[in-house]
Design an enzyme around this catalytic site. Structure first.
Site, PDB file in Angstrom:
ATOM      1  N   CYS A   2     -10.077  10.834  -6.190  1.00 40.44           N
ATOM      2  CA  CYS A   2     -10.725  11.895  -6.953  1.00 40.44           C
ATOM      3  C   CYS A   2      -9.697  12.541  -7.879  1.00 40.44           C
ATOM      4  O   CYS A   2      -8.500  12.507  -7.628  1.00 40.44           O
ATOM      5  CB  CYS A   2     -11.351  12.992  -6.086  1.00 40.44           C
ATOM      6  SG  CYS A   2     -12.415  12.350  -4.789  1.00 40.44           S
ATOM      7  N   ARG A  27      -9.561   7.991 -11.682  1.00 41.12           N
ATOM      8  CA  ARG A  27      -9.339   8.271 -10.264  1.00 41.12           C
ATOM      9  C   ARG A  27     -10.623   8.202  -9.447  1.00 41.12           C
ATOM     10  O   ARG A  27     -10.600   8.348  -8.217  1.00 41.12           O
ATOM     11  CB  ARG A  27      -8.706   9.652 -10.094  1.00 41.12           C
ATOM     12  CG  ARG A  27      -7.360   9.794 -10.768  1.00 41.12           C
ATOM     13  CD  ARG A  27      -6.821  11.196 -10.611  1.00 41.12           C
ATOM     14  NE  ARG A  27      -6.432  11.451  -9.252  1.00 41.12           N
ATOM     15  CZ  ARG A  27      -5.219  11.206  -8.759  1.00 41.12           C
ATOM     16  NH1 ARG A  27      -4.288  10.712  -9.538  1.00 41.12           N
ATOM     17  NH2 ARG A  27      -4.938  11.469  -7.511  1.00 41.12           N
ATOM     18  N   TRP A  72     -14.422   9.899  -6.118  1.00 37.60           N
ATOM     19  CA  TRP A  72     -14.495   8.577  -5.505  1.00 37.60           C
ATOM     20  C   TRP A  72     -14.899   8.849  -4.064  1.00 37.60           C
ATOM     21  O   TRP A  72     -14.137   9.419  -3.282  1.00 37.60           O
ATOM     22  CB  TRP A  72     -13.143   7.873  -5.573  1.00 37.60           C
ATOM     23  CG  TRP A  72     -13.179   6.479  -5.047  1.00 37.60           C
ATOM     24  CD1 TRP A  72     -13.660   5.385  -5.686  1.00 37.60           C
ATOM     25  CD2 TRP A  72     -12.706   6.027  -3.788  1.00 37.60           C
ATOM     26  NE1 TRP A  72     -13.515   4.276  -4.892  1.00 37.60           N
ATOM     27  CE2 TRP A  72     -12.934   4.638  -3.714  1.00 37.60           C
ATOM     28  CE3 TRP A  72     -12.107   6.659  -2.690  1.00 37.60           C
ATOM     29  CZ2 TRP A  72     -12.594   3.872  -2.604  1.00 37.60           C
ATOM     30  CZ3 TRP A  72     -11.771   5.896  -1.584  1.00 37.60           C
ATOM     31  CH2 TRP A  72     -12.012   4.513  -1.553  1.00 37.60           C
ATOM     32  N   ASN A  96      -9.400  16.896  -3.542  1.00 40.18           N
ATOM     33  CA  ASN A  96      -9.013  15.481  -3.572  1.00 40.18           C
ATOM     34  C   ASN A  96      -8.262  15.198  -2.280  1.00 40.18           C
ATOM     35  O   ASN A  96      -7.238  15.814  -2.013  1.00 40.18           O
ATOM     36  CB  ASN A  96      -8.107  15.205  -4.779  1.00 40.18           C
ATOM     37  CG  ASN A  96      -7.409  13.861  -4.677  1.00 40.18           C
ATOM     38  OD1 ASN A  96      -7.945  12.926  -4.082  1.00 40.18           O
ATOM     39  ND2 ASN A  96      -6.224  13.755  -5.230  1.00 40.18           N
ATOM     40  N   GLY A  97      -8.786  14.267  -1.470  1.00 39.00           N
ATOM     41  CA  GLY A  97      -8.126  13.940  -0.205  1.00 39.00           C
ATOM     42  C   GLY A  97      -9.170  13.706   0.872  1.00 39.00           C
ATOM     43  O   GLY A  97     -10.349  13.478   0.569  1.00 39.00           O
ATOM     44  N   GLU A 461      -4.024 -13.237  -6.318  1.00 33.46           N
ATOM     45  CA  GLU A 461      -4.316 -12.306  -7.412  1.00 33.46           C
ATOM     46  C   GLU A 461      -5.562 -12.746  -8.191  1.00 33.46           C
ATOM     47  O   GLU A 461      -6.419 -11.929  -8.540  1.00 33.46           O
ATOM     48  CB  GLU A 461      -3.090 -12.198  -8.331  1.00 33.46           C
ATOM     49  CG  GLU A 461      -3.285 -11.391  -9.596  1.00 33.46           C
ATOM     50  CD  GLU A 461      -3.670  -9.942  -9.356  1.00 33.46           C
ATOM     51  OE1 GLU A 461      -3.681  -9.499  -8.204  1.00 33.46           O
ATOM     52  OE2 GLU A 461      -3.997  -9.263 -10.344  1.00 33.46           O
ATOM     53  N   LYS A 465      -8.883 -10.477  -8.500  1.00 34.76           N
ATOM     54  CA  LYS A 465      -9.361 -10.037  -9.816  1.00 34.76           C
ATOM     55  C   LYS A 465     -10.809 -10.468 -10.036  1.00 34.76           C
ATOM     56  O   LYS A 465     -11.625  -9.700 -10.521  1.00 34.76           O
ATOM     57  CB  LYS A 465      -8.444 -10.611 -10.896  1.00 34.76           C
ATOM     58  CG  LYS A 465      -8.356  -9.794 -12.104  1.00 34.76           C
ATOM     59  CD  LYS A 465      -7.108  -8.939 -12.179  1.00 34.76           C
ATOM     60  CE  LYS A 465      -6.924  -8.020 -10.992  1.00 34.76           C
ATOM     61  NZ  LYS A 465      -5.679  -7.304 -11.003  1.00 34.76           N
ATOM     62  N   GLU A 468     -13.087  -8.376  -7.810  1.00 39.49           N
ATOM     63  CA  GLU A 468     -13.077  -6.966  -8.207  1.00 39.49           C
ATOM     64  C   GLU A 468     -13.969  -6.679  -9.407  1.00 39.49           C
ATOM     65  O   GLU A 468     -14.675  -5.671  -9.420  1.00 39.49           O
ATOM     66  CB  GLU A 468     -11.623  -6.598  -8.524  1.00 39.49           C
ATOM     67  CG  GLU A 468     -11.379  -5.171  -8.930  1.00 39.49           C
ATOM     68  CD  GLU A 468      -9.894  -4.897  -9.190  1.00 39.49           C
ATOM     69  OE1 GLU A 468      -9.126  -5.844  -9.420  1.00 39.49           O
ATOM     70  OE2 GLU A 468      -9.520  -3.721  -9.170  1.00 39.49           O
ATOM     71  N   HIS A 484      -7.667 -26.301   7.447  1.00 43.06           N
ATOM     72  CA  HIS A 484      -7.674 -25.679   8.778  1.00 43.06           C
ATOM     73  C   HIS A 484      -8.819 -24.682   8.943  1.00 43.06           C
ATOM     74  O   HIS A 484      -8.768 -23.858   9.858  1.00 43.06           O
ATOM     75  CB  HIS A 484      -6.323 -25.008   9.048  1.00 43.06           C
ATOM     76  CG  HIS A 484      -5.186 -25.982   9.064  1.00 43.06           C
ATOM     77  ND1 HIS A 484      -5.052 -26.941  10.044  1.00 43.06           N
ATOM     78  CD2 HIS A 484      -4.164 -26.179   8.203  1.00 43.06           C
ATOM     79  CE1 HIS A 484      -3.971 -27.677   9.794  1.00 43.06           C
ATOM     80  NE2 HIS A 484      -3.430 -27.234   8.676  1.00 43.06           N
ATOM     81  N   LYS A 583      -8.965   3.639  -9.932  1.00 42.67           N
ATOM     82  CA  LYS A 583      -7.664   3.112 -10.352  1.00 42.67           C
ATOM     83  C   LYS A 583      -6.569   3.483  -9.364  1.00 42.67           C
ATOM     84  O   LYS A 583      -5.686   2.695  -9.085  1.00 42.67           O
ATOM     85  CB  LYS A 583      -7.343   3.667 -11.738  1.00 42.67           C
ATOM     86  CG  LYS A 583      -6.036   3.157 -12.339  1.00 42.67           C
ATOM     87  CD  LYS A 583      -6.207   1.772 -12.874  1.00 42.67           C
ATOM     88  CE  LYS A 583      -4.942   1.199 -13.476  1.00 42.67           C
ATOM     89  NZ  LYS A 583      -4.951  -0.274 -13.395  1.00 42.67           N
TER      90      LYS A 583
END
Ligand code: M6R
Length: 588
Positions: A2, A27, A72, A96-97, A461, A465, A468, A484, A583
Site C-alpha cells: 500500500c 505499491r 494492495w 500500510n502494513g 525468470e 514473467k 505474472e 523425474h 510493485k
C-alpha cells in the site's frame, strides 16, 4: 504494501493527495481513498479499483488537510468498504502494513461497544485512536502503536485539531518540507516536485505535522532529531516514449541499464573488495525476479572466485535460523530495497555478524540503510510491476561483484566483456520476432521453461514473467529434472521453451527437447549455440547473438521477457498492472 500520503498547509490538499496517490499506485491498486478535513468535519472518499476511480468523487472537494491511501489487499477483499481511510468517530487513519494481533484487539474493542464495518486489520487502529484520544492526536497514536504487533506506516487526522499524526514500524515513511506546508508519504517519488527536502523516519518514530512545524518523537515519545536529506526522486510519471506499455519501454532500456550499472560499479569496487576480503562463504538472497538474479550471482562467485556460495529466497532464509558469522557475506538483491522479506533477511544477517551487501535500484531504502556496502543498479525508475531492466541490471552488478572478488586481472577482463554486451542486447531486441511463439504460448494449457545452470535461472525468470503478466500457468524447471516428474504434465496442449546458451551442456538440454517431442508436446528453442538451431530447424527457434556464456543470461532474459510481454498482449492483459500484484511487496 500500500502507498500512503498526507498533506497539511495553505495549498490544495485534494490535488496534492490525489497526485501523490497516482505516483504511489505501483505499491497497490486494489482500491484508493482519501480523507480530508473540511469545515471542521472529516470526510472520507474511497473506491474499489485504480486511483483514477477516486477522481470523480473528489470533484468540488476543498481542503487544506488530507491523507490518502492506495491499497494492495491483505485482510479483506478489494471493495469500497475495505478501502482506506478507516474512521472511528471524528478520526480517520490510513495504514500500510499488517497488524498481526488485530483479531484480539478487534474482539476487545467490540466488547467495549465499537462497531466495525470492514474486514480489514487496519480498522482496529481507527477505533484504538478514538479510544485513546484525550485531546492530543499524537499522544493517542503513541498509545495506540504500543498495542500493535506487526508492521505499520500510519497517518491519522481528526476533527478536533489541525495536524497529521504519523508513526512507522517496519513500513517506510518519510516527511517532506515546504513553505507553509508539510507532507508525509511512503516514498520519495510521491513527493516529487512537492518537496526538495525529506526526512526518513526510523523504526518506532512518530511525528506531529502542522502547516508550520514538524516534531519528531522516538519510540519512547521523546523528541528526536533526524537527518534532513535532499529528495533524490526523479519523476515517476515519465512518459511512455511512444510504447504502448511501460514494460516494453523498460525492456528497451535494458542496454542502458547494463551500461549504467557497469559504470556505477567502478565507483564502489574498491570499497566492496575491501569489505569482502577474507570472506569464506557467500549467501545470495532476494525475492521473485531478484532471487532469479541472485541465482546467477551464486554461480558467478563459485565460478570466478571459487568461493562456496548458496542462494535462497529471502522469505525462507529469514526463518531458517541460518548459520552466519563474520566470514560470511550476504548479498541481498532487491529492485526496490523495500521488500519486507529481503530487508528482514539482510537485518538478520547483520545482527549475526555477516557482511551485508545490497544490490539495489533504490539508492535510499531500508535495504541500503542496513548494508555495509551498496552496489547500485542503475536501471532508472521501473514503473511496470513486472521487473525487466532492473533484473538485467542486477545480473550485471552481480557479474562484476564476483569478478572483482576474483581479482584485479579477472575483473578487468570481465569489465571489458560486459562493456560489449549492451550492443549485443540492443541487437537481440532489434532482431527478435516473438509474434508466432507468443501466440503458441498464449493458447497453451501450460508453458514450461527448461534450462541448465545459468539457463535454468533464466528459465525460472521466463516462467515467472509469463505467469505474472499473461496468467498462463507453467513452471521453470531444470532440464535434467524433467523426467523425474514434470514430464507427466506434457501433452499436445503444452509448450516447452528450452533455453540453450551453454555449448558444453547443449547436448544434455537437447535430450529434454527429444523427451518432450516424443510425448507430443510443442517445443520452442532459445539459443546462441551453433548446431542447436540446425538440429531442430523444424521447431520455432529464437536465435541470440553469440556471447560469453556468463553474459548470455542478459540476452536470454530479454528474449523471455519479450515473449511474456507479447503473449500477454495477445491475451489482452493489463500488462503494466497485473491482477493481485504490486510493485513493492512491503508485507510478509
Ligand atoms: O523490489 P524487489 O526486487 O525486492 O522485488 C522482488 C519481487 O517482488 C519482484 O521481483 C517480483 O517478483 C516482480 N514483480 C517480478 O517481475
Amino acid at each position: 504494501m500500500c502507498g500512503i500520503i498526507g498533506y497539511i498547509g495553505g495549498g490544495d490538499a485534494v490535488k496534492t493527495v490525489y497526485g501523490g496517490l497516482k505516483r504511489l499506485e505501483y505499491r497497490g491498486y486494489d482500491s484508493a481513498g482519501a480523507a480530508f478535513l473540511t469545515d471542521g468535519k472529516i470526510r472520507v472518499y474511497k473506491k474499489q479499483g485504480r486511483v483514477e476511480k477516486l477522481y470523480p468523487l473528489l470533484d468540488g472537494v476543498r481542503s487544506r488537510i488530507g491523507i490518502g491511501h492506495t491499497r494492495w489487499a491483505t485482510h479483506g477483499v478489494p471493495s469500497d468498504t475495505n478501502a482506506h481511510p478507516h474512521r472511528a468517530g471524528g478520526i480517520a487513519v490510513v495504514h500500510n502494513g499488517i497488524i498481526e494481533n488485530y483479531a484480539a484487539l478487534k474482539a476487545e474493542l467490540i466488547s467495549d461497544g465499537a462497531k466495525f464495518v470492514s474486514d480489514t486489520d487496519s480498522e482496529v487502529i481507527a477505533h484504538l485512536l478514538l479510544k485513546n484520544y484525550n485531546g492530543d492526536l499524537t499522544e493517542a497514536l503513541f498509545k495506540t502503536v504500543k498495542l500493535l504487533k506487526g508492521s505499520y506506516a500510519l497517518m491519522a487526522i481528526c476533527e478536533y485539531e489541525e495536524k497529521i499524526a504519523v508513526a512507522r514500524y517496519k513500513s517506510p515513511l518519510i516527511l517532506g518540507y515546504g513553505n507553509g506546508e508539510n507532507f508525509c508519504a511512503s516514498d520519495e517519488p510521491a513527493l516529487y516536485g512537492l518537496s526538495e527536502k525529506i526526512t526518513v523516519l526510523e523504526d518506532g518514530d512518530l511525528a506531529e505535522i502542522t502547516a508550520k512545524s514538524v516534531k519528531i518523537f522516538d519510540k519512547n515519545f521523546k523528541r528526536a532529531e533526524r537527518e534532513t536529506e535532499p529528495n533524490l526522486a526523479v519523476s515517476a510519471s515519465l512518459g511512455l516514449d511512444g510504447c504502448p506499455h511501460y514494460m516494453l519501454k523498460e525492456l528497451r532500456e535494458t542496454p542502458l541499464s547494463v551500461e549504467a550499472t557497469a559504470r556505477a560499479f567502478k565507483g564502489v569496487k574498491d570499497k566492496l573488495v575491501s569489505a569482502l576480503s577474507g570472506v569464506k562463504r557467500f549467501v545470495f538472497t532476494g525475492c521473485g525476479t531478484a532471487y532469479h538474479a541472485a541465482l546467477c550471482g551464486k554461480r558467478y562467485i563459485e565460478s570466478f572466485a571459487r568461493i562456496p556460495a548458496e542462494c535462497e529466497t529471502a522469505g525462507e532464509f529469514r526463518y531458517k535460523n541460518p548459520v552466519l558469522g563474520e566470514d560470511t557475506a550476504v548479498i541481498a538483491v532487491s529492485q526496490s530495497g523495500e521488500t519486507a522479506d529481503t530487508v528482514e533477511a539482510a537485518g538478520l544477517a547483520r545482527s549475526l555478524g555477516a557482511k551485508v551487501v545490497a544490490i539495489t535500484n533504490s539508492h535510499r531504502s531500508q535495504l541500503t540503510r542496513l548494508a555495509d556496502v551498496v552496489v547500485p543498479v542503475a536501471a532508472g525508475p521501473e514503473i511496470c510491476v513486472a521487473a525487466t531492466k532492473s533484473y538485467t541490471g542486477q545480473i550485471a552488478a552481480l557479474y562484476l561483484l564476483a569478478a572483482a572478488v576474483a581479482g584485479e586481472k579477472f575483473y578487468n577482463d570481465c569489465a571489458e566483456k560486459i562493456s560489449k554486451t549492451p550492443a549485443l542486447i540492443s541487437a537481440t531486441l532489434e532482431s527478435l520476432d516473438m509474434r508466432s511463439l507468443a501466440h503458441i504460448c498464449a493458447s497453451s494449457s501450460g508453458v514450461y521453461f527448461l534450462g541448465r545452470d545459468l539457463d535454468y535461472a533464466v528459465a525460472l525468470e521466463g516462467s515467472l514473467k509469463l505467469k505474472e503478466i499473461s496468467y498462463v500457468p507453467g513452471e521453470g524447471y531444470p532440464a535434467g529434472e524433467l523426467k523425474h516428474g514434470t514430464l507427466a504434465l506434457i501433452d499436445v496442449n503444452t509448450t516447452s521453451v528450452v533455453i540453450i546458451t551453454d555449448k558444453v551442456l547443449a547436448e544434455k538440454s537437447e535430450n529434454a527437447i527429444e523427451q518432450v517431442l516424443s510425448r507430443g508436446g510443442k517445443v520452442a528453442v532459445i539459443t546462441n549455440v551453433n548446431g542447436v538451431r540446425e538440429r531442430f530447424s523444424d521447431l520455432p527457434t529464437v536465435v541470440l547473438p553469440e556471447c560469453d556464456k556468463y553474459l548470455s543470461p542478459l540476452l536470454a532474459a530479454v528474449a523471455v521477457q519479450l515473449l511474456a510481454y507479447k503473449a500477454a498482449a495477445v491475451l489482452g492483459r493489463e500488462i503494466d498492472k497485473p491482477r493481485n500484484l504490486a510493485k513493492s511487496v512491503t508485507v510478509e
